[in-house]
Design a protein around this motif. Structure first.
Motif, PDB file in Angstrom:
ATOM      1  N   VAL A  23      -4.449 -23.857  34.697  1.00 41.76           N
ATOM      2  CA  VAL A  23      -5.026 -22.908  33.976  1.00 41.76           C
ATOM      3  C   VAL A  23      -3.978 -22.098  32.956  1.00 41.76           C
ATOM      4  O   VAL A  23      -2.841 -21.985  33.591  1.00 41.76           O
ATOM      5  CB  VAL A  23      -5.968 -21.790  34.571  1.00 41.76           C
ATOM      6  CG1 VAL A  23      -7.199 -22.491  35.279  1.00 41.76           C
ATOM      7  CG2 VAL A  23      -5.001 -20.906  35.370  1.00 41.76           C
ATOM      8  N   ASN A  24      -4.329 -21.919  31.895  1.00 41.84           N
ATOM      9  CA  ASN A  24      -3.600 -21.340  30.974  1.00 41.84           C
ATOM     10  C   ASN A  24      -3.774 -19.713  31.161  1.00 41.84           C
ATOM     11  O   ASN A  24      -4.687 -19.022  30.558  1.00 41.84           O
ATOM     12  CB  ASN A  24      -3.947 -21.556  29.594  1.00 41.84           C
ATOM     13  CG  ASN A  24      -2.875 -20.947  28.514  1.00 41.84           C
ATOM     14  OD1 ASN A  24      -2.354 -19.783  28.731  1.00 41.84           O
ATOM     15  ND2 ASN A  24      -2.491 -21.600  27.538  1.00 41.84           N
ATOM     16  N   HIS A  25      -2.752 -19.157  32.117  1.00 47.00           N
ATOM     17  CA  HIS A  25      -3.006 -17.492  32.238  1.00 47.00           C
ATOM     18  C   HIS A  25      -2.765 -16.575  31.133  1.00 47.00           C
ATOM     19  O   HIS A  25      -3.478 -15.567  31.167  1.00 47.00           O
ATOM     20  CB  HIS A  25      -1.753 -17.292  33.280  1.00 47.00           C
ATOM     21  CG  HIS A  25      -2.204 -17.786  34.760  1.00 47.00           C
ATOM     22  ND1 HIS A  25      -3.152 -17.323  35.368  1.00 47.00           N
ATOM     23  CD2 HIS A  25      -1.801 -18.858  35.232  1.00 47.00           C
ATOM     24  CE1 HIS A  25      -3.232 -18.168  36.676  1.00 47.00           C
ATOM     25  NE2 HIS A  25      -2.409 -19.162  36.667  1.00 47.00           N
ATOM     26  N   ASP A  26      -2.273 -17.217  29.999  1.00 46.08           N
ATOM     27  CA  ASP A  26      -2.188 -16.261  28.686  1.00 46.08           C
ATOM     28  C   ASP A  26      -3.644 -16.255  28.430  1.00 46.08           C
ATOM     29  O   ASP A  26      -3.935 -15.119  27.864  1.00 46.08           O
ATOM     30  CB  ASP A  26      -1.303 -16.948  27.709  1.00 46.08           C
ATOM     31  CG  ASP A  26       0.274 -16.665  28.013  1.00 46.08           C
ATOM     32  OD1 ASP A  26       0.467 -15.977  28.823  1.00 46.08           O
ATOM     33  OD2 ASP A  26       0.766 -17.536  27.595  1.00 46.08           O
ATOM     34  N   ILE A  27      -4.319 -17.248  28.314  1.00 45.13           N
ATOM     35  CA  ILE A  27      -6.018 -16.928  28.097  1.00 45.13           C
ATOM     36  C   ILE A  27      -6.785 -16.396  28.833  1.00 45.13           C
ATOM     37  O   ILE A  27      -7.425 -15.595  28.507  1.00 45.13           O
ATOM     38  CB  ILE A  27      -6.480 -18.749  27.777  1.00 45.13           C
ATOM     39  CG1 ILE A  27      -5.567 -19.593  26.683  1.00 45.13           C
ATOM     40  CG2 ILE A  27      -7.976 -18.488  27.529  1.00 45.13           C
ATOM     41  CD1 ILE A  27      -6.162 -20.736  26.240  1.00 45.13           C
ATOM     42  N   CYS A  28      -6.642 -16.573  30.039  1.00 42.05           N
ATOM     43  CA  CYS A  28      -7.150 -15.907  31.439  1.00 42.05           C
ATOM     44  C   CYS A  28      -7.186 -14.608  31.146  1.00 42.05           C
ATOM     45  O   CYS A  28      -8.082 -13.750  31.720  1.00 42.05           O
ATOM     46  CB  CYS A  28      -6.906 -16.542  32.709  1.00 42.05           C
ATOM     47  SG  CYS A  28      -7.173 -18.282  32.959  1.00 42.05           S
ATOM     48  N   ALA A  29      -5.840 -14.047  30.824  1.00 47.67           N
ATOM     49  CA  ALA A  29      -5.460 -12.540  30.942  1.00 47.67           C
ATOM     50  C   ALA A  29      -6.342 -11.860  29.884  1.00 47.67           C
ATOM     51  O   ALA A  29      -6.721 -10.675  30.134  1.00 47.67           O
ATOM     52  CB  ALA A  29      -4.090 -12.413  30.632  1.00 47.67           C
ATOM     53  N   VAL A  30      -6.861 -12.622  28.874  1.00 52.67           N
ATOM     54  CA  VAL A  30      -7.605 -11.788  27.931  1.00 52.67           C
ATOM     55  C   VAL A  30      -9.071 -12.312  27.872  1.00 52.67           C
ATOM     56  O   VAL A  30      -9.909 -11.858  26.875  1.00 52.67           O
ATOM     57  CB  VAL A  30      -7.138 -11.932  26.549  1.00 52.67           C
ATOM     58  CG1 VAL A  30      -5.740 -11.149  26.235  1.00 52.67           C
ATOM     59  CG2 VAL A  30      -6.780 -13.263  26.071  1.00 52.67           C
ATOM     60  N   CYS A  31      -9.468 -13.405  28.849  1.00 50.45           N
ATOM     61  CA  CYS A  31     -10.703 -13.672  28.621  1.00 50.45           C
ATOM     62  C   CYS A  31     -11.886 -12.536  29.202  1.00 50.45           C
ATOM     63  O   CYS A  31     -11.858 -12.167  30.203  1.00 50.45           O
ATOM     64  CB  CYS A  31     -10.875 -14.907  29.558  1.00 50.45           C
ATOM     65  SG  CYS A  31     -12.510 -15.526  30.068  1.00 50.45           S
ATOM     66  N   PRO A  32     -12.775 -12.636  28.370  1.00 48.53           N
ATOM     67  CA  PRO A  32     -14.001 -11.573  28.733  1.00 48.53           C
ATOM     68  C   PRO A  32     -15.057 -12.077  29.631  1.00 48.53           C
ATOM     69  O   PRO A  32     -15.879 -11.300  30.233  1.00 48.53           O
ATOM     70  CB  PRO A  32     -14.558 -11.298  27.327  1.00 48.53           C
ATOM     71  CG  PRO A  32     -14.475 -12.525  26.539  1.00 48.53           C
ATOM     72  CD  PRO A  32     -13.286 -13.235  27.186  1.00 48.53           C
ATOM     73  N   ASP A  33     -14.853 -13.472  29.934  1.00 46.19           N
ATOM     74  CA  ASP A  33     -16.123 -13.786  30.637  1.00 46.19           C
ATOM     75  C   ASP A  33     -15.937 -14.467  32.164  1.00 46.19           C
ATOM     76  O   ASP A  33     -16.596 -14.052  32.914  1.00 46.19           O
ATOM     77  CB  ASP A  33     -16.582 -15.222  29.899  1.00 46.19           C
ATOM     78  CG  ASP A  33     -17.179 -14.812  28.557  1.00 46.19           C
ATOM     79  OD1 ASP A  33     -17.734 -13.785  28.257  1.00 46.19           O
ATOM     80  OD2 ASP A  33     -16.520 -15.546  27.614  1.00 46.19           O
ATOM     81  N   HIS A  34     -14.691 -15.129  32.243  1.00 48.15           N
ATOM     82  CA  HIS A  34     -14.104 -15.581  33.577  1.00 48.15           C
ATOM     83  C   HIS A  34     -15.577 -16.564  34.144  1.00 48.15           C
ATOM     84  O   HIS A  34     -15.874 -16.287  35.226  1.00 48.15           O
ATOM     85  CB  HIS A  34     -14.147 -14.492  34.571  1.00 48.15           C
ATOM     86  CG  HIS A  34     -12.750 -13.755  34.197  1.00 48.15           C
ATOM     87  ND1 HIS A  34     -11.551 -14.407  34.015  1.00 48.15           N
ATOM     88  CD2 HIS A  34     -12.476 -12.262  33.802  1.00 48.15           C
ATOM     89  CE1 HIS A  34     -10.614 -13.566  33.548  1.00 48.15           C
ATOM     90  NE2 HIS A  34     -11.183 -12.205  33.443  1.00 48.15           N
ATOM     91  N   PHE A  35     -16.155 -17.188  33.356  1.00 52.54           N
ATOM     92  CA  PHE A  35     -17.188 -18.221  33.792  1.00 52.54           C
ATOM     93  C   PHE A  35     -16.884 -19.031  34.952  1.00 52.54           C
ATOM     94  O   PHE A  35     -17.622 -19.181  35.967  1.00 52.54           O
ATOM     95  CB  PHE A  35     -17.466 -19.134  32.696  1.00 52.54           C
ATOM     96  CG  PHE A  35     -18.255 -18.467  31.590  1.00 52.54           C
ATOM     97  CD1 PHE A  35     -19.358 -17.547  31.813  1.00 52.54           C
ATOM     98  CD2 PHE A  35     -17.822 -18.833  30.259  1.00 52.54           C
ATOM     99  CE1 PHE A  35     -19.785 -16.694  30.635  1.00 52.54           C
ATOM    100  CE2 PHE A  35     -18.466 -18.196  29.121  1.00 52.54           C
ATOM    101  CZ  PHE A  35     -19.466 -17.243  29.433  1.00 52.54           C
ATOM    102  N   CYS A  36     -15.530 -19.492  35.139  1.00 60.51           N
ATOM    103  CA  CYS A  36     -15.091 -20.094  36.174  1.00 60.51           C
ATOM    104  C   CYS A  36     -15.215 -19.335  37.613  1.00 60.51           C
ATOM    105  O   CYS A  36     -15.448 -20.227  38.566  1.00 60.51           O
ATOM    106  CB  CYS A  36     -13.472 -20.439  36.147  1.00 60.51           C
ATOM    107  SG  CYS A  36     -12.593 -18.768  35.857  1.00 60.51           S
ATOM    108  N   THR A  37     -15.138 -18.053  37.745  1.00 64.44           N
ATOM    109  CA  THR A  37     -15.566 -17.489  38.663  1.00 64.44           C
ATOM    110  C   THR A  37     -16.875 -17.638  39.486  1.00 64.44           C
ATOM    111  O   THR A  37     -17.052 -17.773  40.572  1.00 64.44           O
ATOM    112  CB  THR A  37     -15.087 -16.109  38.934  1.00 64.44           C
ATOM    113  OG1 THR A  37     -15.839 -15.462  37.942  1.00 64.44           O
ATOM    114  CG2 THR A  37     -13.626 -15.838  38.509  1.00 64.44           C
TER     115      THR A  37
END
Ligand code: SF4
Length: 90
Positions: A23-37
């Motif tokens: 995963v691209n942690h730069d993208i995850c850090a600003v992601c408002p959704d976290h659908f993956c979880t």
């Protein structure tokens, strides 16, 4: 073969030298959704103090996270020969 391996429906042969999903942690850090979880049936994606934590070792190779992440963070590849999850019944 150990008795645990005979009884379990899933077995893993973890590839320590290759993470088949990153995963691209730069993208995850600003992601408002976290659908993956929510999407991952194996709970490979968790939020720990607001930070996305990903464990490729528990992956059952369903492909859901590749579709669920609409932000392009998940880079999904196949496990390398003989590694990953093995299903007892197909
Ligand atoms: Fe979870 Fe499936 Fe993605 Fe593996 S492929 S991390 S089991 S959602």
């Amino acid at each position: 073969t150990k008795i645990e391996d005979r009884l379990s429906l899933l077995n893993y042969k973890i590839d320590k030298s290759y993470e088949h999903i990153t995963v691209n942690h730069d993208i995850c850090a600003v992601c408002p959704d976290h659908f993956c979880t929510f999407a991952c049936p194996a709970k490979c994606y968790t939020l720990i103090e607001g930070q996305l934590n990903f464990k490729y070792e528990d992956c059952v190779e369903c492909g859901t996270c590749d579709i669920a992440c609409s932000h392009g963070s998940v880079l999904w590849t196949n496990t390398k020969g003989g590694h990953g999850v093995k299903y007892k019944y197909g």
